[in-house]
Write an enzyme that holds these catalytic residues in place. Structure first.
Site: not given
Length: 95
Positions: A28, A41
């Site tokens: 990501s 995250y």
């Protein structure tokens, strides 16, 4: 994240033996630019990038490649709410 590590451990030796293979991690952009509210995250995605980069170094000079795909956010109810909360509070910072 650990699933990718386990799969790489399992298949990489045979890929190197055959001198061909592809390992692709889906990471990501949060691995590079971690938003403050999503540190947990972003940390996992940063670790995944480190693993990918390290494996790519190990396979240098072979026909085995290791890459990461870094998608950004997609429009969803959660991201729309998150962006609205940022827009409604100009003092709030993402990072």
């Amino acid at each position: 994240m650990l699933g990718g590590v386990r799969l790489a451990r399992e298949y990489l030796p045979e890929m190197l033996k055959k001198n061909w293979g592809r390992i692709i991690f889906i990471s990501s952009e949060s691995g590079l630019m971690t938003p403050g509210p999503m540190i947990h995250y972003g940390m996992t995605k940063t670790a995944q990038l480190a693993i990918s980069r390290g494996l790519a170094e190990l396979t240098k000079g072979t026909k085995v490649t290791v890459n990461s795909v870094l998608p950004g956010p997609t429009r969803s109810e959660g991201i729309v709410d998150f962006l609205r909360s940022l827009a409604s509070d100009p003092e709030r910072r993402m990072m």
